[in-house]
Scaffold this active site. Sequence first.
Site, PDB file in Angstrom:
ATOM      1  N   GLY A 328     -15.776   5.225 -38.907  1.00  0.00           N
ATOM      2  CA  GLY A 328     -15.571   3.830 -39.320  1.00  0.00           C
ATOM      3  C   GLY A 328     -16.676   3.238 -39.883  1.00  0.00           C
ATOM      4  O   GLY A 328     -17.714   3.700 -40.273  1.00  0.00           O
ATOM      5  N   SER A 329     -16.784   1.976 -39.464  1.00  0.00           N
ATOM      6  CA  SER A 329     -17.831   0.921 -40.066  1.00  0.00           C
ATOM      7  C   SER A 329     -19.217   1.123 -39.509  1.00  0.00           C
ATOM      8  O   SER A 329     -20.073   0.614 -39.993  1.00  0.00           O
ATOM      9  CB  SER A 329     -17.433  -0.546 -39.723  1.00  0.00           C
ATOM     10  OG  SER A 329     -16.446  -0.789 -40.636  1.00  0.00           O
ATOM     11  N   THR A 330     -19.559   1.829 -38.307  1.00  0.00           N
ATOM     12  CA  THR A 330     -20.773   2.290 -37.996  1.00  0.00           C
ATOM     13  C   THR A 330     -21.483   3.141 -39.144  1.00  0.00           C
ATOM     14  O   THR A 330     -22.803   3.069 -39.250  1.00  0.00           O
ATOM     15  CB  THR A 330     -21.086   2.966 -36.761  1.00  0.00           C
ATOM     16  OG1 THR A 330     -19.944   3.983 -36.636  1.00  0.00           O
ATOM     17  CG2 THR A 330     -20.482   1.844 -35.479  1.00  0.00           C
ATOM     18  N   MET A 331     -20.688   3.714 -39.921  1.00  0.00           N
ATOM     19  CA  MET A 331     -21.335   4.457 -41.042  1.00  0.00           C
ATOM     20  C   MET A 331     -21.953   3.511 -42.055  1.00  0.00           C
ATOM     21  O   MET A 331     -23.117   3.906 -42.811  1.00  0.00           O
ATOM     22  CB  MET A 331     -20.013   5.162 -41.736  1.00  0.00           C
ATOM     23  CG  MET A 331     -20.572   6.186 -42.822  1.00  0.00           C
ATOM     24  SD  MET A 331     -21.430   7.703 -42.216  1.00  0.00           S
ATOM     25  CE  MET A 331     -21.872   8.374 -43.836  1.00  0.00           C
ATOM     26  N   LYS A 332     -21.565   2.207 -42.034  1.00  0.00           N
ATOM     27  CA  LYS A 332     -22.353   1.395 -42.982  1.00  0.00           C
ATOM     28  C   LYS A 332     -23.639   0.954 -42.706  1.00  0.00           C
ATOM     29  O   LYS A 332     -24.260   0.632 -43.467  1.00  0.00           O
ATOM     30  CB  LYS A 332     -21.602  -0.013 -42.912  1.00  0.00           C
ATOM     31  CG  LYS A 332     -20.150  -0.028 -43.464  1.00  0.00           C
ATOM     32  CD  LYS A 332     -19.386  -1.154 -43.189  1.00  0.00           C
ATOM     33  CE  LYS A 332     -17.849  -1.283 -43.554  1.00  0.00           C
ATOM     34  NZ  LYS A 332     -17.074  -2.204 -43.368  1.00  0.00           N
TER      35      LYS A 332
END
Length: 729
Positions: A328-332
Amino acid sequence: MKKIKSPQKNRKKIAMILFFVSIVLFVVFIGRFSEVMIKGYINGENLSEKIENLYTRSSVLKAKRGTIYDIDGKPIAMDAASYSLVAVLTDKWSTKKNPNYVKDKEKTAELLSQNISLSKEAILEQLNRKDENGKALAQVEFGNMGKDLSYETKVNIEKAKLPGLIFEETPKRLYPNGVFASNLVGIASIPTKTAENDPNYVQNNQLVGTMGIEQAYNKLLTGTDGKYEYQKDSFGYALPNSKVKEVAAKDGSDIYLTLNNRLQVFLENKMTEVAAKYQPVTMTATLMNAKTGAIMATTQSPTFNSTTKENIDKSWRNLLVEETFEPGSTMKILTLGAAINEGVFNPNEYYASGVKKVEGGEIRDHNKVGWGSISYLEGLERSSNVAFANLVDKMGTDKWKEYMNAFGIGKSTDSGLANEAAGTIAYNYPLEKANTSFGQGLTVTDFQMLQAFSAVANNGKMVKPYFIEKKVDPNTGKETVTQPTVVGEPITAETAKKELEYLQQVVYSENGTGKVYQIENYRIAAKTGTAEIVDPKTGLYAKGDNNYVFSVAGMAPAENPELILYVTMKQPQVYDGMISGGGMIAEVFNPVMERALQYQELGKESNNEAANQVVMPKITGGTKESAVKTLEDNKLSVTIVGNGDTIVQQMPLPNETVLEGQRAMVLTNGAMTMPNMIGWSKNDVLKVSEMTGQKFKIDGDGFVTAQSLPENSNMEGAADIVVTLAAPQ
C-alpha cells in the site's frame, strides 16, 4: 564257490581312507587358520575390531549447544538438562555386593517428599503399586512431579545414597523469556527418532533447531560430541596401565542477537494488548537501527510462548521474511525518493486529484473523488494515489522499475532465515505499472521494506537488516562481529534530506494522514499505508472496511533518524469504523517509538541517582546463592522462581535504577516452581507471568490473599492458576 573277503583287509582299507580324509581336513584347517591369522577376518567380520569392542568401553562426552543471548548478554535460549526420577523395585538387576533396588520404602519416601512436590503418603503409594495381576511392579515413575527435575534436586537425592533411585537425563532447550521474538529466535528440540539410514537421523538425543535462528544456524550452534575410551576386563573393570583415549567435546558457538531486552519486552506487551483488542489476522512490528540495520525489537501476531509452546500450532511461519503482502501507500516513500532524485517532484506544482485515466482502467484516490486541484506536497500529505501515478509518468515507467530494483523490491534480502520470500512485481501493462507507484500489484516482505526505508533515513545509503550482533566460539574464544552492510545507494544524501522534510508534513500538516503518530517532545517523519487485499477465491480485491493491510513506517528523530519502526496490521476483526486503521496501529507505534527514543537519550546521558536508589546488578549466569547475597547486600527483596542452581533471568534488568526494598525476581534453570505470592501486588504477579510465560487468572484487586497452586509446585503445564487479590482491611 564264492570267495569271502577277509575282515582284516576291510579294516585296513577303512583305516587308509580315514587317514587320507584326516590329512585333507588337517590341510584345510591349517589353510583356513592361516588365512584368518593373515587377513584378520572371518565371515566378513574384522576380528581385531571384535576383540577391541569386546574389551573396550567408551562413553560419549556430550557437547553443549550454543547459547543465544540478547545484545546485553542475557540468555534467550540455552541448554538445560532435565532429569526424570525412576524407582527400581525388583532385585533382578542387582548383585549382593551392589543392591540396586528400593530396600527401605519408608526412608525413601521420606527423602523424596523433601525434594519433589509429592507427599510421603503419595510416594509410598507409588512404591507399593502392583500390576493388574497383583504382582509388584519392577519399577515406577512419579508422574509430572518426578520429571523435569533440576541438577540440584538430583544431587540432593543422590547424597542420601539410597539404593534403587535412578535418573534418566534428557537434554532440553530452555527459553527463560517466554514470548520473546519467538518466531525469529525459533526453537530446538529432540526430533522424533528415525532409522539410521534416514537423512534426518540424529544420534544421542541431540537437540535440533526446527525454526527461526535455531534452525538457520543449527550447524553453528550444534557442538561435536567427544569420546572417552579405556580397556576393561571380562568383569567390566578398567585394566591397570591401559591407555585412555579421550577426544574432547567441542561446544557449539554462542550467538549474540541485536535485540534489546527492555524494548523487546515492551513491544511484546503492547502487541499482545492491541492484538487482543482488535484481533487482526496477522500483525507485525519491527524496530530497526536506521544507521546500521540492526533489529532492536521485533514480534508478530500470532506468536507463541517458547517456554510452554502455547499457540505454536498457529504460528509456525516467521512473518518478517516468509509472509508477502501488498504494502500500500508506505511504498510511496520509495516513489517519492525516486521522483525527488529524478528532479520531477515539485512540491508546489498543482495537479487534478481524484481520478486518472490509464490504459486498461483508472486510478482513484482513496476518497474516490479527490480534493480538486492541489499541490503535489498536499497530495503527499493526503496520500493521493493520482499524484504518485503522475510522478511515475513524469520519470518514466522504465526508470521507476530501475528504482524499484535499486531499492531491493522483488529480491530476497538474504537474511539467512529459512523460506525467505522474494516478493513479486506485476509490471506488464500500463495499469499494473501505475499501481506499483502506490503499493498495489506488487508484494514485499517486512525485511525488504525496512531495508528500502533505510536509504531515506541513512543519507541515501541502504543498509541490510540484520539480527546477529556477533558469534563466539567458546572453544577458542574467537569472536565474529557482524558489520553493517550497505547494499545500495538508490538516492543521494540530498534527496534523502529533502524527503525527510516532506514526510514530516504527513504527520504535522493540517491535511496529513499521519497526525495520529505525533509524539510529544519528538519529531517524526512517517508514511501511512492502507492496502487492499486480494480475495483468493475470486482473484479480486475484497470488499469491507476491515479487508485491508494497515501500516505505518516512521523514522525518528526526523531531522536525522536513528530509528525506523514499521508496523503492519492485516484484517482486524474487531473494527467498527469508529477508529481508523492508523489509530489502531498508533497504539503500538507511539508508545514503542517514544520508549525507544527515550532509551536512545538515556544512553547518551548520565543520571545522578537519589540516595534511596540502587542500580540493579547483573546476576544472570551466577549461582543462586551468590545472587541472593548480592541482591540482599543491595537492600533488595529477593524472590526465587525455579528450583535450579543457576540464574538465567532477572527482573528488574541489569543497570536499571530501582528503589531500596523493591522486589527483585530471579528465574533459575530447571523446573519453574511457584513462589509464595501472598501479600504481593498485582504488578508483582504480572512480572512473574512476564518472566516465565505462565499465565495467571487474577481475581480481584489489591494484594494477593490466595493462590490455587501451592508454593514450590511445578508451574510448567499447570492450567488455570488462580491468584486471588483483595483490598487490605
